[in-house]
Design a protein around this motif. Structure first.
Motif: not given
Length: 52
Positions: A46-52
């Motif tokens: 999954a790709e985090n929206e916050g970049g973490v």
């Protein structure tokens, strides 16, 4: 079948339809190109929206 909700003809028709769908899906998969090696990791994490 004993309740009259299903019979041999329906059973044969269902089996024929399933065999046709399996045959078509197998032929489609056999004709499909192999994926690029870099594509094997797509949609794994999954790709985090916050970049973490």
């Amino acid at each position: 079948m004993s309740c009259g909700l299903w019979d041999e003809k329906r059973d044969e028709d269902l089996i024929a339809q399933l065999n046709l769908e399996i045959k078509e899906a197998t032929e489609y998969a056999d004709r499909a190109p192999f994926p690029k090696p870099e594509d094997t990791l797509l949609h794994v994490y999954a790709e985090n929206e916050g970049g973490v």
